[in-house]
Write a protein that holds these residues in place. Structure first.
Motif, mmCIF file in Angstrom:
data_model
loop_
_atom_site.group_PDB
_atom_site.id
_atom_site.type_symbol
_atom_site.label_atom_id
_atom_site.label_comp_id
_atom_site.label_asym_id
_atom_site.label_seq_id
_atom_site.Cartn_x
_atom_site.Cartn_y
_atom_site.Cartn_z
ATOM 1 N N THR A 89 -0.772 8.573 -14.017
ATOM 2 C CA THR A 89 -1.457 10.034 -14.841
ATOM 3 C C THR A 89 -0.662 10.470 -16.142
ATOM 4 O OG1 THR A 89 -2.239 10.606 -12.532
ATOM 5 C CG2 THR A 89 -2.194 12.297 -14.392
ATOM 6 N N ALA A 90 0.707 10.284 -15.806
ATOM 7 C CA ALA A 90 1.493 10.731 -17.003
ATOM 8 C C ALA A 90 1.312 9.690 -18.228
ATOM 9 C CB ALA A 90 2.823 10.816 -16.576
ATOM 10 N N LEU A 91 1.356 8.429 -17.907
ATOM 11 C CA LEU A 91 0.892 7.581 -19.159
ATOM 12 C C LEU A 91 -0.274 7.625 -19.469
ATOM 13 C CD1 LEU A 91 2.493 4.074 -17.303
ATOM 14 C CD2 LEU A 91 3.551 5.570 -19.324
ATOM 15 N N PHE A 92 -1.326 7.870 -18.672
ATOM 16 C CA PHE A 92 -2.837 8.310 -19.325
ATOM 17 C C PHE A 92 -2.576 9.467 -20.376
ATOM 18 C CE2 PHE A 92 -6.298 11.291 -18.150
ATOM 19 C CZ PHE A 92 -7.187 10.493 -18.990
ATOM 20 N N HIS A 140 -4.544 12.592 -5.026
ATOM 21 C CA HIS A 140 -4.194 11.082 -5.369
ATOM 22 C C HIS A 140 -5.524 10.553 -5.815
ATOM 23 C CE1 HIS A 140 -0.147 11.181 -3.549
ATOM 24 N NE2 HIS A 140 -0.105 9.831 -3.853
ATOM 25 N N VAL A 141 -6.641 10.846 -5.285
ATOM 26 C CA VAL A 141 -8.057 10.271 -5.532
ATOM 27 C C VAL A 141 -8.307 10.937 -6.822
ATOM 28 C CG1 VAL A 141 -10.380 9.957 -4.781
ATOM 29 C CG2 VAL A 141 -8.508 9.752 -3.326
ATOM 30 N N GLY A 142 -8.226 12.201 -6.903
ATOM 31 C CA GLY A 142 -8.836 12.903 -7.898
ATOM 32 C C GLY A 142 -8.401 12.858 -9.059
ATOM 33 N N TRP A 143 -6.971 12.562 -9.309
ATOM 34 C CA TRP A 143 -6.472 12.294 -10.557
ATOM 35 C C TRP A 143 -6.623 10.795 -10.864
ATOM 36 C CZ3 TRP A 143 -0.453 14.359 -10.800
ATOM 37 C CH2 TRP A 143 -0.618 15.668 -10.738
ATOM 38 N N ALA A 144 -6.767 9.890 -10.038
ATOM 39 C CA ALA A 144 -7.002 8.518 -10.404
ATOM 40 C C ALA A 144 -8.217 8.315 -10.871
ATOM 41 C CB ALA A 144 -6.968 7.598 -8.979
ATOM 42 N N ALA A 150 0.653 -1.208 0.055
ATOM 43 C CA ALA A 150 -0.149 0.045 0.347
ATOM 44 C C ALA A 150 0.956 1.308 -0.101
ATOM 45 C CB ALA A 150 -0.865 0.097 1.121
ATOM 46 N N ASN A 151 2.026 0.923 0.884
ATOM 47 C CA ASN A 151 3.015 2.319 0.686
ATOM 48 C C ASN A 151 3.760 2.382 -0.451
ATOM 49 O OD1 ASN A 151 2.452 3.188 3.640
ATOM 50 N ND2 ASN A 151 4.017 1.539 4.322
ATOM 51 N N THR A 152 3.805 1.559 -1.132
ATOM 52 C CA THR A 152 4.524 1.584 -2.369
ATOM 53 C C THR A 152 3.584 2.161 -3.558
ATOM 54 O OG1 THR A 152 6.014 -0.276 -1.871
ATOM 55 C CG2 THR A 152 5.731 0.252 -4.315
ATOM 56 N N TYR A 153 2.462 1.751 -3.387
ATOM 57 C CA TYR A 153 1.095 2.023 -4.265
ATOM 58 C C TYR A 153 1.091 3.641 -4.147
ATOM 59 C CZ TYR A 153 -3.100 1.579 -7.308
ATOM 60 O OH TYR A 153 -3.806 1.860 -8.446
ATOM 61 N N TYR A 154 1.081 4.041 -2.932
ATOM 62 C CA TYR A 154 0.889 5.539 -2.845
ATOM 63 C C TYR A 154 2.078 6.292 -3.316
ATOM 64 C CZ TYR A 154 0.198 9.877 -0.095
ATOM 65 O OH TYR A 154 0.051 11.089 0.187
ATOM 66 N N ALA A 155 3.175 5.793 -3.012
ATOM 67 C CA ALA A 155 4.367 6.644 -3.477
ATOM 68 C C ALA A 155 4.826 6.336 -5.064
ATOM 69 C CB ALA A 155 5.709 5.951 -2.699
ATOM 70 N N ALA A 156 4.450 5.462 -5.864
ATOM 71 C CA ALA A 156 4.887 5.198 -6.935
ATOM 72 C C ALA A 156 3.885 5.132 -8.105
ATOM 73 C CB ALA A 156 5.881 3.854 -6.944
ATOM 74 N N VAL A 157 2.666 5.026 -7.826
ATOM 75 C CA VAL A 157 1.699 4.996 -8.823
ATOM 76 C C VAL A 157 1.133 6.406 -9.505
ATOM 77 C CG1 VAL A 157 -0.486 3.790 -9.483
ATOM 78 C CG2 VAL A 157 1.186 2.638 -8.225
ATOM 79 N N HIS A 158 0.892 7.319 -8.283
ATOM 80 C CA HIS A 158 0.163 8.532 -8.548
ATOM 81 C C HIS A 158 0.527 9.049 -9.735
ATOM 82 C CE1 HIS A 158 -1.788 12.102 -7.789
ATOM 83 N NE2 HIS A 158 -0.765 12.846 -7.293
ATOM 84 N N PHE A 159 1.883 9.510 -9.722
ATOM 85 C CA PHE A 159 2.364 10.681 -11.087
ATOM 86 C C PHE A 159 2.449 9.454 -12.155
ATOM 87 C CE2 PHE A 159 3.597 13.272 -7.398
ATOM 88 C CZ PHE A 159 3.048 14.496 -7.989
ATOM 89 N N PRO A 160 3.253 8.344 -12.291
ATOM 90 C CA PRO A 160 3.472 7.661 -13.665
ATOM 91 C C PRO A 160 2.162 7.399 -14.280
ATOM 92 C CG PRO A 160 4.906 7.092 -11.878
ATOM 93 C CD PRO A 160 3.944 7.755 -11.117
#
Length: 326
Positions: free
Chosen positions: A97-100, A178-182, A85-95
């Protein structure tokens, strides 16, 4: 004659709708840097941030929202789970959205422009709220009794001293980008694609919500507020219609030998014999033949059909039909 068939509307990207790449890169990078430095400017309001945190916590209890501790309790049963969960919070947010944005730019340019506008508007509004309403996350609030899972189990993106953290503003919990971008990533991909599995993109914001609450980085109200802000942004910058199958019209050859929309030959009209006669040199045998043929029958000019005029004898009807079939 036309008939309707179905074809996908989004097989190939519309290159004309794709904005210049360099301009878009500079624009998105500039917006990100402006947001990053703006959050830094809002750092340091420690007393106000904790006062607001107490108010938010009391409001959630008055609204009977579920406690953030219930979600964290589920994660704390397994150390690998809380680490994930900590990894998801730290590593998924920006990448993510950028890939999207990159995928939309390349494959759905029309959707990209509107999605970029929605994200920019949402991020700008969130920055304003961060400045006006500094908020300490629940992991810092003693009344919440929650564990700072990032510091205890890792990994974390925050420093150990929030008031002097130069990497991030830890007092910008409201709203949760985090939630808004997701949610925006999920909505954008659902609208821009046609796969029957596209609704699975909703798992991304669902997981993000559980992660930000379970790691005690955000309150439930942080997610609720950003959802309302995103709804307003989507209403202002409406996304294109969902990709779907629409009827496409295609011309078919006419049963009488002509194609709809094609030029009608000269010999299909009523003045065809005269036109042929004028094109033949005077004094030639062919010109004499045209002259001796007498008045020409009247031809219908629509669709290549031929009907002799009223009063025409039966002998002229056969040549007329023969010319029409040709």
């Amino acid at each position: 004659m036309t008939y309707a068939r179905t074809e996908p509307t989004d097989q190939e990207p519309d290159i004309r709708a794709r904005p210049p790449l360099v301009r878009e890169f500079l624009l998105v990078a500039g917006l990100f840097l402006a947001y990053k430095f703006g959050r830094q400017a809002a750092n340091g309001h420690v007393e106000e941030a904790f006062r607001n945190a107490g108010n938010v916590w009391d409001l959630e209890r008055a609204l009977h929202l579920p406690g953030e501790g219930a979600v964290q309790g589920l994660l704390l049963h397994s150390q690998p789970l809380i680490h994930a969960a900590n990894t998801y919070y730290a590593a998924v947010h920006f990448p993510a959205t950028a890939l999207f944005l990159v995928w939309l730019y390349w494959r759905r340019p029309g959707h990209y422009v509107r999605s970029r506008r929605v994200l920019a508007a949402l991020t700008g509004a969130a920055l304003v709220l961060h400045l006006l309403f500094p908020l300490a996350p629940p992991r810092m609030l003693p009344a919440a009794g929650l564990v700072d899972t990032g510091q205890v189990y890792g990994p974390t993106v925050y420093g150990q001293t929030p008031a002097t953290d130069t990497m991030a503003n830890q007092f910008a919990a409201m709203p949760s980008l985090h939630v808004g971008w997701a949610v925006m990533v999920a909505v954008g991909l659902i609208v821009a694609t046609r796969s029957r599995w596209r609704w699975l993109w909703l798992l991304h914001p669902a997981l993000t919500l559980l992660v930000v609450v379970g790691t005690a980085n955000h309150y439930w109200l942080d997610a609720i507020v950003v959802g309302a802000m995103l709804a307003v942004a989507l209403a202002v910058f409406r996304l294109p219609p969902a990709a779907r199958t629409v009827p496409a019209r295609q011309s078919l050859p006419d049963l009488r030998g002509s194609v709809e929309g094609s030029p009608v030959p000269a010999y299909a009209g009523g003045g065809a014999p005269e036109a042929f006669a004028s094109a033949v040199p005077a004094g030639s045998a062919a010109a004499g033949a045209f002259a001796s043929a007498g008045p020409s029958p009247s031809f219908g000019a629509v669709g290549g059909s031929a009907e002799p005029a009223d009063g025409a004898d039966a002998g002229s009807r056969a040549p007329a039909r023969a010319g029409a079939v040709r």
